[in-house]
Write an enzyme that holds these catalytic residues in place. Structure first.
Site, short mmCIF file in Angstrom:
data_model
loop_
_atom_site.label_atom_id
_atom_site.label_comp_id
_atom_site.label_asym_id
_atom_site.label_seq_id
_atom_site.Cartn_x
_atom_site.Cartn_y
_atom_site.Cartn_z
N LYS A 15 68.60 61.23 39.21
CA LYS A 15 68.88 60.36 38.06
C LYS A 15 67.57 59.89 37.41
O LYS A 15 67.42 59.95 36.19
CB LYS A 15 69.68 59.12 38.50
N ARG A 129 60.22 62.48 49.99
CA ARG A 129 59.66 61.89 48.77
C ARG A 129 58.43 61.04 49.06
O ARG A 129 58.42 60.27 50.00
CB ARG A 129 60.75 60.95 48.21
N ARG A 162 58.65 55.43 50.36
CA ARG A 162 59.43 54.21 50.14
C ARG A 162 60.11 53.82 51.45
O ARG A 162 60.66 54.68 52.13
CB ARG A 162 60.52 54.49 49.10
N ARG A 173 72.32 54.57 53.00
CA ARG A 173 72.48 54.54 51.54
C ARG A 173 73.55 55.55 51.10
O ARG A 173 74.30 55.31 50.16
CB ARG A 173 71.15 54.83 50.84
P1 AMP Z 1 67.57 53.03 43.82
O1 AMP Z 1 66.11 53.09 43.53
O2 AMP Z 1 68.42 53.11 42.59
O3 AMP Z 1 67.99 54.03 44.87
O4 AMP Z 1 67.85 51.57 44.42
C1 AMP Z 1 67.22 51.12 45.60
C2 AMP Z 1 68.01 50.01 46.24
O5 AMP Z 1 68.10 48.89 45.33
C3 AMP Z 1 69.46 50.33 46.58
O6 AMP Z 1 69.59 50.97 47.82
C4 AMP Z 1 70.10 48.94 46.57
O7 AMP Z 1 69.77 48.21 47.74
C5 AMP Z 1 69.39 48.27 45.41
N1 AMP Z 1 70.10 48.48 44.14
C6 AMP Z 1 69.65 49.20 43.07
N2 AMP Z 1 70.56 49.18 42.07
C7 AMP Z 1 71.60 48.44 42.53
C8 AMP Z 1 72.85 48.05 41.98
N3 AMP Z 1 73.25 48.45 40.74
N4 AMP Z 1 73.69 47.29 42.75
C9 AMP Z 1 73.31 46.87 43.97
N5 AMP Z 1 72.16 47.21 44.55
C10 AMP Z 1 71.30 47.98 43.85
#
Ligand code: AMP
Length: 216
Positions: A15, A129, A162, A173
């Site tokens: 994404k 990553r 990360r 996740r």
């Molecule tokens: P991402 O970089 O999008 O994979 O987000 C990393 C982490 O941030 C996720 O595993 C969640 O803990 C938190 N997070 C990001 N976006 C959201 C969302 N829309 N709702 C809830 N938690 C989020």
């Protein structure tokens, strides 16, 4: 004409990578709740402190917190021509809140693109990553390694993984995605907004498929 877009998909589906390519083509911002939360954690803001424990466990941050972040972000003038939501919404409650927020401003969602990739591939992608501490450029241990181990090709700063990309957290996740986020596929399908794209292939192939959907 505006282009209000949601990119939907599990962690590692691409994404963020695809959003960055769309920014240049359409001149609209990428809005990534993950990126915004990571900066809040880094800066130690109250939202960041609250979010951190959930992120480290591979769980979702509470809806009210992310909904508020998005509400503020969508008021910035750079999103009037459109936006690419990357990582939001992730629950039905977030999707409902987004719908109401946009409708009250006379706006709406134009497309929801779901990127599909199987779990084994996602795991491979994410646990390999690496990110540069200096310039933020992304690498992959197997698919896009730096010339020198652990060092950025461009700015020579150190590369890091990360915290939530470690295998155990990534598995959590993926489970979180299945339970809380995958229902959004049906949710947007029922609204006639959903298009699915196979997320396996080169970055360029997937970008071409995405643009074909948006412009086709
Ligand atoms: P991402 O970089 O999008 O994979 O987000 C990393 C982490 O941030 C996720 O595993 C969640 O803990 C938190 N997070 C990001 N976006 C959201 C969302 N829309 N709702 C809830 N938690 C989020």
């Amino acid at each position: 004409m505006s282009l209000n877009l949601i990119l939907l998909g599990p962690p590692g589906a691409g994404k963020g990578t695809q959003a960055k390519l769309l920014i240049d083509r359409y001149g609209i911002p990428q809005i990534s709740t993950g990126d915004m939360l990571r900066s809040a954690v880094k800066e130690g803001t109250p939202s960041g402190l609250r979010a951190q424990e959930f992120m480290l466990q591979g769980a979702l941050v509470p809806d009210d917190l992310v909904i508020e972040i998005i509400r503020e972000r969508l008021q910035a003038p750079d999103s009037v021509k459109g936006f690419i939501l990357d990582g939001f919404p992730r629950t039905v409650a977030q999707a409902d809140a987004l719908g109401i927020m946009l409708a009250s401003a006379g706006r709406g969602i134009d497309h929801v693109i779901s990127l599909t990739v199987d779990n084994e591939e996602l795991l491979q992608r994410v646990i390999g990553r690496l990110t540069c501490k200096g310039c933020g450029r992304g690498y992959h241990k197997l698919f896009d390694p730096p010339a020198q181990d652990g060092v950025c090709n461009y700015c020579s700063a150190e590369l890091f993984q990360r915290e939530d990309d470690k295998e155990e957290t990534m598995r959590a996740r993926l489970d979180t995605y299945q339970v809380q986020t995958a229902p959004l596929i049906g949710y947007y399908e029922a609204k006639g907004l959903l298009r699915s794209i196979n997320g396996l292939g080169s970055i360029q192939e997937i970008s071409d498929a995405l643009i074909a959907v948006l412009e086709g």
